[in-house]
Design an enzyme around this catalytic site. Structure first.
Site, short mmCIF file in Angstrom:
data_model
loop_
_atom_site.label_atom_id
_atom_site.label_comp_id
_atom_site.label_asym_id
_atom_site.label_seq_id
_atom_site.Cartn_x
_atom_site.Cartn_y
_atom_site.Cartn_z
N TYR A 33 -18.26 85.38 7.61
CA TYR A 33 -17.29 86.45 7.37
C TYR A 33 -16.93 86.57 5.89
CZ TYR A 33 -17.13 87.60 12.18
OH TYR A 33 -17.52 88.03 13.43
N HIS A 54 -12.19 96.86 17.26
CA HIS A 54 -12.76 95.50 17.15
C HIS A 54 -12.15 94.67 16.03
CE1 HIS A 54 -16.54 97.01 19.49
NE2 HIS A 54 -15.52 96.75 20.29
N THR A 112 -23.11 104.90 16.17
CA THR A 112 -22.95 103.76 17.08
C THR A 112 -24.09 103.75 18.10
OG1 THR A 112 -21.57 102.68 18.74
CG2 THR A 112 -21.30 105.07 18.55
N SER A 113 -24.57 102.53 18.42
CA SER A 113 -25.60 102.41 19.45
C SER A 113 -24.99 102.57 20.84
CB SER A 113 -26.30 101.05 19.32
OG SER A 113 -25.34 100.01 19.40
N GLU A 132 -31.01 107.92 15.26
CA GLU A 132 -31.78 107.39 16.39
C GLU A 132 -31.15 107.82 17.71
OE1 GLU A 132 -34.43 105.32 15.89
OE2 GLU A 132 -34.14 105.13 13.71
C1 BJW Z 1 -26.67 105.54 11.47
C2 BJW Z 1 -27.04 105.38 10.20
C3 BJW Z 1 -26.56 106.42 9.34
C4 BJW Z 1 -27.90 103.69 11.20
N1 BJW Z 1 -25.80 107.40 9.88
N2 BJW Z 1 -25.93 106.43 12.05
C5 BJW Z 1 -19.84 95.79 30.60
C6 BJW Z 1 -21.22 95.75 30.72
C7 BJW Z 1 -21.96 94.82 30.01
C8 BJW Z 1 -21.34 93.89 29.15
C9 BJW Z 1 -20.00 93.94 29.02
C10 BJW Z 1 -19.26 94.87 29.74
N3 BJW Z 1 -17.95 94.70 29.42
C11 BJW Z 1 -17.85 93.70 28.52
C12 BJW Z 1 -19.09 93.22 28.26
C13 BJW Z 1 -19.41 92.09 27.32
C14 BJW Z 1 -19.45 92.54 25.88
C15 BJW Z 1 -20.53 93.62 25.70
O1 BJW Z 1 -20.26 94.80 25.60
N4 BJW Z 1 -21.76 93.21 25.61
C16 BJW Z 1 -22.87 94.15 25.43
C17 BJW Z 1 -23.52 93.91 24.07
C18 BJW Z 1 -23.83 93.99 26.56
N5 BJW Z 1 -18.16 93.02 25.44
C19 BJW Z 1 -17.21 92.19 25.02
O2 BJW Z 1 -17.38 90.98 25.01
C20 BJW Z 1 -15.90 92.79 24.58
N6 BJW Z 1 -14.84 92.13 25.23
C21 BJW Z 1 -14.53 92.35 26.49
O3 BJW Z 1 -15.06 93.23 27.14
O4 BJW Z 1 -13.56 91.50 27.00
C22 BJW Z 1 -13.36 91.51 28.41
C23 BJW Z 1 -14.54 90.81 29.07
C24 BJW Z 1 -14.92 89.58 28.63
C25 BJW Z 1 -16.01 88.94 29.22
C26 BJW Z 1 -16.73 89.57 30.25
C27 BJW Z 1 -16.32 90.85 30.66
C28 BJW Z 1 -15.21 91.46 30.08
C29 BJW Z 1 -15.68 92.54 23.09
C30 BJW Z 1 -16.66 93.23 22.25
C31 BJW Z 1 -16.45 92.87 20.80
C32 BJW Z 1 -17.56 93.40 19.93
N7 BJW Z 1 -17.51 92.80 18.67
C33 BJW Z 1 -18.54 93.12 17.69
C34 BJW Z 1 -18.62 92.03 16.64
C35 BJW Z 1 -17.46 91.97 15.79
C36 BJW Z 1 -17.66 90.82 14.88
C37 BJW Z 1 -18.19 91.20 13.57
O5 BJW Z 1 -17.97 92.28 13.05
O6 BJW Z 1 -18.86 90.32 13.07
O7 BJW Z 1 -18.26 94.41 17.13
S1 BJW Z 1 -20.17 93.30 18.34
C38 BJW Z 1 -20.68 94.49 17.19
O8 BJW Z 1 -21.11 95.62 17.96
C39 BJW Z 1 -19.41 94.92 16.43
C40 BJW Z 1 -19.49 96.43 16.56
O9 BJW Z 1 -18.20 97.00 16.41
C41 BJW Z 1 -20.11 96.63 17.90
C42 BJW Z 1 -20.75 97.97 18.10
O10 BJW Z 1 -21.85 98.13 17.25
P1 BJW Z 1 -22.13 99.55 16.62
O11 BJW Z 1 -21.03 99.95 15.75
O12 BJW Z 1 -22.54 100.48 17.68
O13 BJW Z 1 -23.35 99.20 15.64
P2 BJW Z 1 -24.91 98.99 15.97
O14 BJW Z 1 -25.47 98.15 14.90
O15 BJW Z 1 -25.15 98.57 17.37
O16 BJW Z 1 -25.51 100.48 15.86
C43 BJW Z 1 -25.55 101.16 14.63
C44 BJW Z 1 -25.98 102.58 14.89
O17 BJW Z 1 -25.92 103.28 13.68
C45 BJW Z 1 -27.43 102.70 15.41
O18 BJW Z 1 -27.45 103.56 16.54
C46 BJW Z 1 -28.17 103.34 14.24
O19 BJW Z 1 -29.22 104.23 14.64
C47 BJW Z 1 -27.07 104.10 13.57
N8 BJW Z 1 -27.25 104.38 12.14
N9 BJW Z 1 -27.80 104.29 10.00
C48 BJW Z 1 -25.50 107.39 11.20
N10 BJW Z 1 -26.85 106.43 8.04
#
Ligand code: BJW
Ligand code: ZN
Length: 251
Positions: free
Chosen positions: A67, A122, A195-196, A222
């Protein structure tokens, strides 16, 4: 780049309530790494080893170094034309007596530095939380003093500080989640930007908005998990597309 630009602008101009749901891609053109995909953070690091409560318990210094590096990079970054276009639009819509808001998954502060307020689902990279007393404080120190020598940052109460970030398996702050669901429930237009849409419960905002009748517009180079729910998909970087799409006056 934007085949539907006049249709999108017309839908936006009519909208009384607009919400921007943003992810890491909106900051990509500022040099902040995304998580997934080519060059994404999770290509180099395993999320479960760095972004989970168990990772922090097992090796807090390693997690803090990860971090600390991200905080240094984010401090050097600047808002890009996408952040600026959103902030200017939000101000314009509010000045016209309409509603516009940002719900972000990003932990950086680039929306704020462009002049807008945002619901951060987040957490925030520049806040720390005490693992003892729970106190949350703003903290922009980067590099964090002491890490090089192997010591962890501490609260005034003596407890170890952690980044105020929502890690995998942790609950989002229910106030933020409620605020976000409240906003998209009433949205006429929802922009889904950079966001993905794979991380839940944040990703659930898109189907929720759709069920509530919003016109959904995706801006992302994408295809994503949200694409098939969108009325319009703009396959371009947000820093290029948003200044064009948001060059709109309320109708
Ligand atoms: C461009 C570009 C340009 C490129 N212009 N675009 C239901 C189903 C399945 C799983 C779960 C569920 N409910 C909960 C879960 C578990 C889990 C989860 O979702 N897992 C999945 C991955 C499967 N969720 C959690 O654990 C959450 N907590 C929770 O639900 O608690 C209750 C619970 C607990 C246990 C079990 C069940 C319920 C908490 C989630 C916290 C996410 N935290 C993170 C990390 C933060 C730490 C850090 O910053 O280091 O947050 S994960 C990471 O992903 C970060 C982001 O905010 C998040 C989303 O990512 P984002 O923003 O979409 O980025 P990318 O990289 O994925 O995509 C980038 C996009 O940009 C791409 O599409 C590119 O094409 C595009 N792009 N250039 C525009 N120029
Ligand atoms: Zn404390």
């Amino acid at each position: 780049m934007v085949p539907d630009v006049s249709l999108i602008r017309a839908a936006v101009a009519r909208a009384h309530r607009v919400v921007f749901f943003t992810g890491a891609g909106v900051s990509a053109e500022s040099g902040v790494a995304t998580f997934r995909g080519a060059g994404g953070l999770w290509e180099a690091y395993r999320p479960e080893e760095l972004a989970s409560p168990s990772a922090f318990r097992a090796d807090p210094l390693l997690v803090w170094r990860f971090y600390d590096h991200r905080r240094q990079k984010a401090l050097q970054a600047h808002p890009n034309p996408g952040h600026h276009a959103i902030a200017a639009f939000v101000a314009r819509w509010r000045a016209a007596g309409r509603s516009a808001a940002i719900v972000t998954q990003n932990v950086d502060d680039l929306h704020e530095r462009a002049g807008a307020d945002a619901v951060h689902l987040h957490g925030r990279l520049f806040e720390v939380r005490c693992t003892g007393c729970g106190r949350v404080t703003a903290d922009r120190r980067a590099p964090m003093p002491g890490l090089d020598g192997g010591s962890l940052p501490e609260c005034v109460c003596g407890g170890v500080l952690r980044p105020n970030i929502v890690w995998f398996g942790e609950h989002l702050d229910p106030r933020d989640l409620e605020a976000a669901y409240g906003l998209v429930s009433k949205a006429d237009v929802l922009f889904v930007v950079g966001t993905s849409a794979v991380v839940w419960p944040a990703a659930g905002l898109v189907p929720h908005a759709r069920r509530a009748g919003a016109t959904i517009i995706e801006v992302n180079p994408e295809d994503t998990d949200a694409s098939d729910q969108c009325a319009f998909t703009v396959r371009a970087p947000s820093g290029q597309a948003l200044p064009v799409l948001l060059d709109v006056e309320p109708a």
